[in-house]
Design an enzyme around this catalytic site. Structure first.
Site, mmCIF file in Angstrom:
data_model
loop_
_atom_site.group_PDB
_atom_site.id
_atom_site.type_symbol
_atom_site.label_atom_id
_atom_site.label_comp_id
_atom_site.label_asym_id
_atom_site.label_seq_id
_atom_site.Cartn_x
_atom_site.Cartn_y
_atom_site.Cartn_z
ATOM 1 N N TYR A 47 0.832 -1.218 0.000
ATOM 2 C CA TYR A 47 0.000 0.000 0.000
ATOM 3 C C TYR A 47 0.864 1.264 0.000
ATOM 4 O O TYR A 47 0.343 2.369 -0.170
ATOM 5 C CB TYR A 47 -0.953 0.033 1.200
ATOM 6 C CG TYR A 47 -1.890 -1.145 1.322
ATOM 7 C CD1 TYR A 47 -2.099 -2.009 0.254
ATOM 8 C CD2 TYR A 47 -2.570 -1.411 2.505
ATOM 9 C CE1 TYR A 47 -2.938 -3.103 0.371
ATOM 10 C CE2 TYR A 47 -3.422 -2.497 2.626
ATOM 11 C CZ TYR A 47 -3.591 -3.337 1.554
ATOM 12 O OH TYR A 47 -4.436 -4.421 1.681
ATOM 13 N N LEU A 186 -17.022 -3.861 1.911
ATOM 14 C CA LEU A 186 -18.139 -3.098 1.341
ATOM 15 C C LEU A 186 -18.237 -3.307 -0.165
ATOM 16 O O LEU A 186 -18.932 -2.555 -0.860
ATOM 17 C CB LEU A 186 -17.951 -1.599 1.654
ATOM 18 C CG LEU A 186 -17.823 -1.254 3.148
ATOM 19 C CD1 LEU A 186 -17.487 0.215 3.340
ATOM 20 C CD2 LEU A 186 -19.109 -1.615 3.888
ATOM 21 N N ILE A 225 -12.483 -5.065 7.861
ATOM 22 C CA ILE A 225 -11.574 -3.903 7.818
ATOM 23 C C ILE A 225 -11.975 -2.936 6.700
ATOM 24 O O ILE A 225 -11.240 -2.766 5.729
ATOM 25 C CB ILE A 225 -10.110 -4.369 7.666
ATOM 26 C CG1 ILE A 225 -9.962 -5.413 6.531
ATOM 27 C CG2 ILE A 225 -9.577 -4.945 8.976
ATOM 28 C CD1 ILE A 225 -8.495 -5.730 6.193
ATOM 29 N N LYS A 227 -12.450 0.409 4.505
ATOM 30 C CA LYS A 227 -11.621 1.603 4.281
ATOM 31 C C LYS A 227 -12.515 2.756 3.874
ATOM 32 O O LYS A 227 -13.455 2.594 3.085
ATOM 33 C CB LYS A 227 -10.598 1.308 3.176
ATOM 34 C CG LYS A 227 -9.857 2.547 2.671
ATOM 35 C CD LYS A 227 -10.485 3.126 1.406
ATOM 36 C CE LYS A 227 -9.849 4.450 1.009
ATOM 37 N NZ LYS A 227 -10.540 5.099 -0.123
ATOM 38 N N SER A 228 -12.216 3.928 4.380
ATOM 39 C CA SER A 228 -12.775 5.154 3.813
ATOM 40 C C SER A 228 -11.770 6.272 4.031
ATOM 41 O O SER A 228 -11.050 6.287 5.026
ATOM 42 C CB SER A 228 -14.114 5.534 4.461
ATOM 43 O OG SER A 228 -14.522 6.796 3.933
ATOM 44 N N ASN A 237 -18.995 3.972 9.533
ATOM 45 C CA ASN A 237 -18.623 2.550 9.488
ATOM 46 C C ASN A 237 -18.311 1.997 10.875
ATOM 47 O O ASN A 237 -18.317 0.783 11.077
ATOM 48 C CB ASN A 237 -17.416 2.345 8.556
ATOM 49 C CG ASN A 237 -17.757 2.666 7.108
ATOM 50 O OD1 ASN A 237 -18.932 2.786 6.753
ATOM 51 N ND2 ASN A 237 -16.733 2.809 6.274
HETATM 52 N N1 LIG Z 1 -5.402 -8.770 1.493
HETATM 53 C C1 LIG Z 1 -5.737 -8.217 0.347
HETATM 54 O O1 LIG Z 1 -5.316 -8.646 -0.737
HETATM 55 C C2 LIG Z 1 -6.660 -7.035 0.347
HETATM 56 C C3 LIG Z 1 -7.292 -6.649 -0.829
HETATM 57 C C4 LIG Z 1 -8.103 -5.534 -0.799
HETATM 58 C C5 LIG Z 1 -8.300 -4.855 0.393
HETATM 59 N N2 LIG Z 1 -7.641 -5.247 1.540
HETATM 60 C C6 LIG Z 1 -7.816 -4.529 2.822
HETATM 61 O O2 LIG Z 1 -9.205 -4.354 3.046
HETATM 62 C C7 LIG Z 1 -9.480 -2.961 3.183
HETATM 63 C C8 LIG Z 1 -10.838 -2.640 2.628
HETATM 64 O O3 LIG Z 1 -10.922 -2.983 1.259
HETATM 65 P P1 LIG Z 1 -11.087 -1.890 0.101
HETATM 66 O O4 LIG Z 1 -10.529 -0.631 0.593
HETATM 67 O O5 LIG Z 1 -10.533 -2.467 -1.135
HETATM 68 O O6 LIG Z 1 -12.666 -1.828 -0.121
HETATM 69 P P2 LIG Z 1 -13.957 -1.555 0.818
HETATM 70 O O7 LIG Z 1 -13.571 -1.263 2.228
HETATM 71 O O8 LIG Z 1 -14.917 -2.655 0.530
HETATM 72 O O9 LIG Z 1 -14.564 -0.272 0.149
HETATM 73 C C9 LIG Z 1 -13.890 0.955 0.124
HETATM 74 C C10 LIG Z 1 -14.643 1.851 -0.845
HETATM 75 O O10 LIG Z 1 -15.975 2.060 -0.360
HETATM 76 C C11 LIG Z 1 -16.174 3.452 -0.110
HETATM 77 N N3 LIG Z 1 -16.856 3.557 1.196
HETATM 78 C C12 LIG Z 1 -16.314 3.442 2.427
HETATM 79 N N4 LIG Z 1 -17.243 3.608 3.387
HETATM 80 C C13 LIG Z 1 -18.412 3.836 2.740
HETATM 81 C C14 LIG Z 1 -19.720 4.090 3.179
HETATM 82 N N5 LIG Z 1 -20.026 4.148 4.477
HETATM 83 N N6 LIG Z 1 -20.689 4.281 2.244
HETATM 84 C C15 LIG Z 1 -20.396 4.227 0.930
HETATM 85 N N7 LIG Z 1 -19.154 3.989 0.441
HETATM 86 C C16 LIG Z 1 -18.167 3.796 1.344
HETATM 87 C C17 LIG Z 1 -14.805 4.078 -0.066
HETATM 88 O O11 LIG Z 1 -14.816 5.378 -0.609
HETATM 89 P P3 LIG Z 1 -14.262 6.643 0.251
HETATM 90 O O12 LIG Z 1 -12.862 6.321 0.657
HETATM 91 O O13 LIG Z 1 -14.396 7.784 -0.715
HETATM 92 O O14 LIG Z 1 -15.205 6.754 1.430
HETATM 93 C C18 LIG Z 1 -13.982 3.176 -1.009
HETATM 94 O O15 LIG Z 1 -14.161 3.577 -2.352
HETATM 95 C C19 LIG Z 1 -8.341 -2.290 2.403
HETATM 96 O O16 LIG Z 1 -8.221 -0.919 2.721
HETATM 97 C C20 LIG Z 1 -7.181 -3.138 2.839
HETATM 98 O O17 LIG Z 1 -6.777 -2.774 4.144
HETATM 99 C C21 LIG Z 1 -6.842 -6.334 1.518
#
Ligand SMILES: NC(=O)c1ccc[n+]([C@@H]2O[C@H](COP(=O)([O-])OP(=O)(O)OC[C@H]3O[C@@H](n4cnc5c(N)ncnc54)[C@H](OP(=O)(O)O)[C@@H]3O)[C@@H](O)[C@H]2O)c1
Length: 275
Positions: A47, A186, A225, A227-228, A237
């Site tokens: 990251y 999400l 976990i 992310k926003s 969240n």
């Molecule tokens: N191990 C792995 O390979 C792997 C892969 C992917 C992710 N991860 C981990 O998992 C975490 C979360 O996954 P992710 O960041 O890919 O996706 P996520 O948490 O499913 O979704 C994040 C997205 O949703 C939006 N969002 C956040 N809260 C919201 C809400 N309350 N209402 C509407 N939209 C919302 C965010 O936009 P805004 O930021 O504009 O709010 C962002 O675009 C990552 O940050 C990372 O730490 C791990």
């Protein structure tokens, strides 16, 4: 139910994902999460924000002992002989002397699981990581990891949300007392297009994101976990501990699950079939 327990270790069921949070804005978002009350932060070398995470933690003034900090090594940095050095570099960026959870980000397409897990056990024994987990391990790789690792594995961080069923992975992890950390919980915002989630959100006076996160953390052995980068959403969240979904409501979300995988790469292993 703000904490869960695994192998005698208590940790928050809800962590803060940090993918894409970089620079001063990233520091601000992570700081905000810590100020609100998140006590579990997930990052990764890939990251390229371990420095931002380290800065936010330092600025927050939080006692290191009150924080559950997780990071991952790049799949290209899993040569057993150099794992310790890669871990030390990450700790330096994070400005800490240990992390709570350390994982290979993906299985290596080239190096077998066993020597990697043996090297991770050595890193744990040296005190650089309290617990070792894995990430993106299908059941076949997980079986090898469990067999090779000296001690209990802590978690498998995999994509898990209302549109991706993970029955095989969950069943295996529960049988071994290992947590499933729901990454992409999400579905990167795709949940907001799902009418069933809107219906449940209206019934509880919550948002589709809150319903989704509640559904995840109400499942035994599951942590999430999200992310926003936006202050209001970071708070939203986190506000999922003042209501509960009924068994029927949980089942309605279970029934949405299929094979919609959002994170796939050319180095990904062969996934378990969705059944
Ligand atoms: N191990 C792995 O390979 C792997 C892969 C992917 C992710 N991860 C981990 O998992 C975490 C979360 O996954 P992710 O960041 O890919 O996706 P996520 O948490 O499913 O979704 C994040 C997205 O949703 C939006 N969002 C956040 N809260 C919201 C809400 N309350 N209402 C509407 N939209 C919302 C965010 O936009 P805004 O930021 O504009 O709010 C962002 O675009 C990552 O940050 C990372 O730490 C791990």
């Amino acid at each position: 139910m703000i904490h869960t327990e695994i192998n005698g270790v208590s940790l928050p069921v809800l962590g803060f994902g940090t993918y894409h949070l970089r620079g001063p804005e990233g520091v601000r978002a992570i700081r905000h999460a810590l100020d609100i009350g998140y006590r579990y932060v997930d990052t990764a070398a890939r990251y390229e924000n371990e420095e931002e995470v380290g800065q936010a933690i330092a600025e927050s003034g939080l006692d290191r002992d009150r924080l559950f900090l997780a990071t991952k090594l790049r799949y290209t940095d899993l040569e057993p002989a150099s794992i310790e050095q890669k871990v030390q570099e990450g700790l330096k960026r994070l400005r800490v002397d240990h992390v709570d959870l350390l994982m290979p980000h993906w299985p290596s397409p080239e190096i077998p699981v066993a020597p990697i897990m043996e090297a991770f056990a050595k890193v744990r024994d040296k005190g650089y990581a309290r617990h070792i987990g894995v990430s993106n391990f299908p059941t076949r790789h997980m079986r090898e990891a469990i067999a090779a690792f000296d001690g209990p594995l802590f978690a498998n961080q995999v994509e898990y949300h209302p549109f991706l069923r993970q029955s095989a992975v969950l069943e295996q992890l529960r049988a071994h007392g290992i947590l499933l950390t729901a990454a992409v919980p999400l579905a990167r915002g795709a949940i907001d297009a799902e009418p069933v989630l809107h219906e449940l959100a209206a019934a509880h006076g919550k948002t589709t994101a809150q319903i989704t996160l509640r559904w995840l953390i109400q499942q035994p052995g599951v942590t999430a976990i999200p992310k926003s980068g936006q202050a209001e959403r970071i708070r939203q969240n986190f506000e999922i501990f003042d209501f509960a979904l009924s068994d029927d409501e949980m089942a309605r979300i279970d029934a949405l699950q299929g094979d919609r995988r959002l994170v796939d790469t050319h180095w990904a292993p062969e996934w378990d079939a969705v059944s």
